[in-house]
Write an enzyme that holds these catalytic residues in place. Structure first.
Site, PDB file in Angstrom:
ATOM      1  N   ARG A  56      14.559  -9.758  26.567  1.00 16.50           N
ATOM      2  CA  ARG A  56      15.674 -10.341  26.783  1.00 16.50           C
ATOM      3  C   ARG A  56      16.844 -10.541  27.982  1.00 16.50           C
ATOM      4  O   ARG A  56      17.441 -12.020  27.723  1.00 16.50           O
ATOM      5  CB  ARG A  56      16.329  -9.536  25.662  1.00 16.50           C
ATOM      6  CG  ARG A  56      17.440  -9.942  25.220  1.00 16.50           C
ATOM      7  CD  ARG A  56      18.795  -9.198  23.561  1.00 16.50           C
ATOM      8  NE  ARG A  56      19.652  -9.962  23.158  1.00 16.50           N
ATOM      9  CZ  ARG A  56      20.852  -8.902  22.929  1.00 16.50           C
ATOM     10  NH1 ARG A  56      20.933  -7.916  24.453  1.00 16.50           N
ATOM     11  NH2 ARG A  56      22.247  -9.244  22.690  1.00 16.50           N
ATOM     12  N   HIS A  88      11.588 -10.713  18.599  1.00 14.76           N
ATOM     13  CA  HIS A  88      12.313  -9.801  17.569  1.00 14.76           C
ATOM     14  C   HIS A  88      11.419  -9.666  17.308  1.00 14.76           C
ATOM     15  O   HIS A  88      11.971  -8.124  15.716  1.00 14.76           O
ATOM     16  CB  HIS A  88      13.021 -11.155  17.118  1.00 14.76           C
ATOM     17  CG  HIS A  88      14.597 -11.711  17.818  1.00 14.76           C
ATOM     18  ND1 HIS A  88      15.367 -12.360  16.944  1.00 14.76           N
ATOM     19  CD2 HIS A  88      14.667 -11.493  19.032  1.00 14.76           C
ATOM     20  CE1 HIS A  88      16.064 -12.444  17.673  1.00 14.76           C
ATOM     21  NE2 HIS A  88      15.750 -12.438  19.287  1.00 14.76           N
ATOM     22  N   HIS A 105      18.027 -14.171  28.522  1.00 19.20           N
ATOM     23  CA  HIS A 105      19.802 -14.371  29.023  1.00 19.20           C
ATOM     24  C   HIS A 105      20.512 -14.413  30.209  1.00 19.20           C
ATOM     25  O   HIS A 105      21.387 -15.641  30.519  1.00 19.20           O
ATOM     26  CB  HIS A 105      20.438 -12.875  28.125  1.00 19.20           C
ATOM     27  CG  HIS A 105      20.462 -12.451  27.019  1.00 19.20           C
ATOM     28  ND1 HIS A 105      21.826 -12.125  26.535  1.00 19.20           N
ATOM     29  CD2 HIS A 105      19.840 -13.236  26.280  1.00 19.20           C
ATOM     30  CE1 HIS A 105      21.542 -11.685  24.955  1.00 19.20           C
ATOM     31  NE2 HIS A 105      20.557 -12.565  24.911  1.00 19.20           N
ATOM     32  N   ASN A 157      25.677  -9.873  25.211  1.00 19.84           N
ATOM     33  CA  ASN A 157      25.308  -8.693  26.869  1.00 19.84           C
ATOM     34  C   ASN A 157      25.872  -7.369  27.248  1.00 19.84           C
ATOM     35  O   ASN A 157      24.718  -6.361  27.265  1.00 19.84           O
ATOM     36  CB  ASN A 157      25.392  -9.930  28.149  1.00 19.84           C
ATOM     37  CG  ASN A 157      24.451 -11.172  28.792  1.00 19.84           C
ATOM     38  OD1 ASN A 157      23.692 -10.926  27.646  1.00 19.84           O
ATOM     39  ND2 ASN A 157      25.590 -12.106  29.274  1.00 19.84           N
TER      40      ASN A 157
HETATM   41  C1  HEM Z   1      16.670 -17.989  18.795  1.00 23.63           C
HETATM   42  C2  HEM Z   1      17.999 -17.093  19.534  1.00 23.63           C
HETATM   43  C3  HEM Z   1      18.381 -16.287  19.164  1.00 23.63           C
HETATM   44  C4  HEM Z   1      19.392 -14.998  18.607  1.00 23.63           C
HETATM   45  C5  HEM Z   1      20.632 -15.889  17.755  1.00 23.63           C
HETATM   46  C6  HEM Z   1      18.812 -13.899  18.931  1.00 23.63           C
HETATM   47  C7  HEM Z   1      19.701 -12.761  19.010  1.00 23.63           C
HETATM   48  C8  HEM Z   1      19.357 -11.343  19.364  1.00 23.63           C
HETATM   49  C9  HEM Z   1      20.750 -10.766  19.261  1.00 23.63           C
HETATM   50  C10 HEM Z   1      21.846 -10.855  17.970  1.00 23.63           C
HETATM   51  C11 HEM Z   1      19.228  -8.771  19.041  1.00 23.63           C
HETATM   52  C12 HEM Z   1      20.170  -7.600  19.356  1.00 23.63           C
HETATM   53  C13 HEM Z   1      21.396  -7.278  20.364  1.00 23.63           C
HETATM   54  C14 HEM Z   1      21.679  -5.795  19.467  1.00 23.63           C
HETATM   55  O1  HEM Z   1      22.590  -5.578  18.989  1.00 23.63           O
HETATM   56  O2  HEM Z   1      21.310  -5.244  20.873  1.00 23.63           O
HETATM   57  C15 HEM Z   1      18.888  -9.902  19.914  1.00 23.63           C
HETATM   58  C16 HEM Z   1      17.534  -8.927  20.686  1.00 23.63           C
HETATM   59  C17 HEM Z   1      16.564  -9.328  21.679  1.00 23.63           C
HETATM   60  N1  HEM Z   1      16.490 -10.338  21.620  1.00 23.63           N
HETATM   61 FE1  HEM Z   1      16.993 -11.787  20.652  1.00 23.63          FE
HETATM   62  N2  HEM Z   1      17.815 -13.636  20.093  1.00 23.63           N
HETATM   63  C18 HEM Z   1      17.427 -15.397  20.457  1.00 23.63           C
HETATM   64  C19 HEM Z   1      16.547 -15.821  21.004  1.00 23.63           C
HETATM   65  C20 HEM Z   1      15.661 -14.606  21.471  1.00 23.63           C
HETATM   66  C21 HEM Z   1      14.639 -15.180  22.394  1.00 23.63           C
HETATM   67  C22 HEM Z   1      14.350 -16.601  23.315  1.00 23.63           C
HETATM   68  C23 HEM Z   1      14.357 -13.743  23.337  1.00 23.63           C
HETATM   69  C24 HEM Z   1      13.861 -13.767  24.484  1.00 23.63           C
HETATM   70  C25 HEM Z   1      12.342 -14.057  25.094  1.00 23.63           C
HETATM   71  C26 HEM Z   1      14.673 -12.638  22.824  1.00 23.63           C
HETATM   72  C27 HEM Z   1      14.675 -11.849  22.651  1.00 23.63           C
HETATM   73  C28 HEM Z   1      15.161 -10.381  22.830  1.00 23.63           C
HETATM   74  C29 HEM Z   1      14.755  -9.044  22.087  1.00 23.63           C
HETATM   75  C30 HEM Z   1      14.049  -8.480  22.876  1.00 23.63           C
HETATM   76  C31 HEM Z   1      15.410  -7.843  22.003  1.00 23.63           C
HETATM   77  C32 HEM Z   1      15.790  -6.626  21.883  1.00 23.63           C
HETATM   78  C33 HEM Z   1      16.896  -5.963  22.927  1.00 23.63           C
HETATM   79  C34 HEM Z   1      16.569  -4.446  22.708  1.00 23.63           C
HETATM   80  O3  HEM Z   1      16.210  -3.567  22.305  1.00 23.63           O
HETATM   81  O4  HEM Z   1      16.955  -4.198  23.823  1.00 23.63           O
HETATM   82  N3  HEM Z   1      15.962 -13.250  21.945  1.00 23.63           N
HETATM   83  N4  HEM Z   1      18.299 -11.379  19.527  1.00 23.63           N
END
Ligand code: HEM
Ligand code: NAG
Ligand code: NAG
Ligand code: NAG
Ligand code: NAG
Length: 360
Positions: free
Chosen positions: A99, A233, A103, A132
């Site tokens: 992530r 995700h 970002h 973040n």
């Molecule tokens: C398409 C639009 C995207 C949206 C709206 C989005 C939104 C989110 C949100 C809201 C979370 C939860 C954060 C939290 O509350 O802790 C999340 C987690 C995550 N996102 Fe996305 N995301 C998107 C695209 C991506 C992309 C492009 C990647 C990586 C290439 C990514 C990788 C991740 C990962 C790995 C997590 C888990 C993070 C953790 O466990 O610490 N996301 N995302």
């Protein structure tokens, strides 16, 4: 048509990501994706003109595979070691690193601007921006890698490259080595980082499909990249606030999942009372194509996930990723490389930070 687009994409990026599986050897020239905000047309398949008009400012460095082969030969082993150490204890840190790469790249380009700490001169860097803070994690892993790198070869390896290598390695470990790719390097670290830019460029979970596509297009990524990278995700967690207060859950969410989430989340999450839940209830720590099965089963957390079923084109891509074994993993590697090339800094606006937390 979509087929043709894919062929061109494979020609451009696949050649880099897939043909270069031999460790740290081949060399492939890259300019960065040109700067936003103007939405970019897809990369042209024709070679660059032999005599381009002189650029207004210094062009971004050409990224190369095995960039540190001479200057710091153990670079990629050191980063991989740090990521192995961390993810073997807590796979969630691997999710955080993937992530973090996203970002970083979507705000000021892939330049480690997300790592900069607040200072009196710049009290509100990206790190403190809502998407973040406080949820982004993996900073300590980057620090461990950078510390080992500075010991081995002081001042040589950029923090921006460490972030992208670390995400690559996290994908390697969390996928059981099924996602394995070489990554061109030579990125420079930026000096600009503002929290007000995070919400401007990072799509929120409430976005619908056209908003998501718009946000990816603004960074030179297309709808294929959106579908493929959303597969991230399949690992990691979400804070309850991300799908209850910031954004409501998808209206067609599976009632069984909704019940589970209600049991795990406070009714009104706030900053001191905000539990986390896993993104993928089936294989929470495995980077695999389970995400697409979850999308088809309406077992996802965000409207932005459910949105992938709101057009026939993206629905078909979701089905392919869910059904064709091994197909998503290859596409994910290519898309991660493509994302890692966004808005590379130039010698004029970049540097190699000694300490990833502060500009030199
Ligand atoms: C398409 C639009 C995207 C949206 C709206 C989005 C939104 C989110 C949100 C809201 C979370 C939860 C954060 C939290 O509350 O802790 C999340 C987690 C995550 N996102 Fe996305 N995301 C998107 C695209 C991506 C992309 C492009 C990647 C990586 C290439 C990514 C990788 C991740 C990962 C790995 C997590 C888990 C993070 C953790 O466990 O610490 N996301 N995302
Ligand atoms: C990984 O862990 C080993 C064993 O504890 C340690 O020697 C090594 O320095 C660590 N690597 C990094 C890059 O932190
Ligand atoms: C963000 O804040 C900085 C510093 O306060 C300012 O220079 C910049 O214009 C702002 N950017 C946006 C997109 O609001
Ligand atoms: C997505 O949201 C935007 C902004 O709210 C809206 O203008 C647009 O019509 C929506 N698109 C779809 C397909 O729902
Ligand atoms: C957060 O919610 C909890 C439980 O509802 C409450 O006790 C607490 O005061 C709230 N904190 C803030 C900062 O609103």
């Amino acid at each position: 048509m979509a087929r043709l687009g894919l062929v061109i994409l494979v020609a451009l990026l696949g050649a880099a990501a897939v043909a270069a599986q031999a460790p740290g050897s081949s060399s492939y020239g890259y300019g960065g994706v040109p700067p936003s905000p103007a939405p970019q047309s897809p990369p042209s398949a024709s070679p660059p003109a032999p005599t381009p008009s002189p650029p207004a400012q210094a062009p971004p460095p050409r990224l190369r595979f095995g960039f540190y082969k001479r200057s710091c030969p153990n670079t990629e082993y050191i980063v991989r070691d740090a990521v192995r150490n961390a993810t073997s204890v807590d796979p969630g840190l691997g999710a955080g690193l993937i992530r973090m790469a996203f970002h970083d790249c979507f705000v000021q380009g892939c330049d480690a601007s997300v790592l900069l700490d607040p200072t009196p001169a710049n009290p509100r860097p990206e790190k403190l921006g809502p998407p973040n803070f406080p949820s982004l994690r993996g900073f300590d892993v980057v620090d461990a890698a950078k510390a080992a790198l500075e010991k081995a070869c002081p001042g040589v390896v950029s923090c921006a490259d460490v972030v992208q290598f670390a995400a690559r390695d996290a994908a390697f470990f969390l996928s059981g080595s099924r996602v394995s790719y070489n990554l061109p390097a030579g990125r420079l670290d930026g000096r600009v980082s503002f929290d007000n830019e995070t919400l401007a460029f990072l799509p929120p979970p409430s976005f619908n499909l056209s908003q998501l596509v718009g946000s990816f297009n603004a960074k030179g990524l297309d709808v294929d990249d959106l579908v493929v990278l959303s597969g991230s995700h399949t690992i990691g967690r979400s804070h309850c606030s991300s799908f209850t207060t910031i954004s409501t859950p998808p209206s067609d969410q599976d009632p069984g999942l909704a019940t589970i989430l209600r049991g795990q989340c406070p009714a009104n999450p706030n900053i001191t009372n905000d539990a986390t839940v896993v993104q993928d209830i089936v294989t929470p720590d495995k980077l695999d194509n389970q995400y697409y099965k979850n999308v088809l089963n309406h077992k996802v957390l965000f409207q932005s996930d459910a949105a992938l079923l709101t057009s026939s084109v993206t629905t078909r891509k979701v089905r392919e990723n869910a059904l064709i074994r091994g197909s998503w993993e290859r596409k994910f590697a290519r898309a991660m490389v493509k994302m890692s090339l966004i808005e590379i800094k130039t010698a004029a606006n970049g540097e190699i930070r000694k300490n990833c937390h502060v500009v030199n």
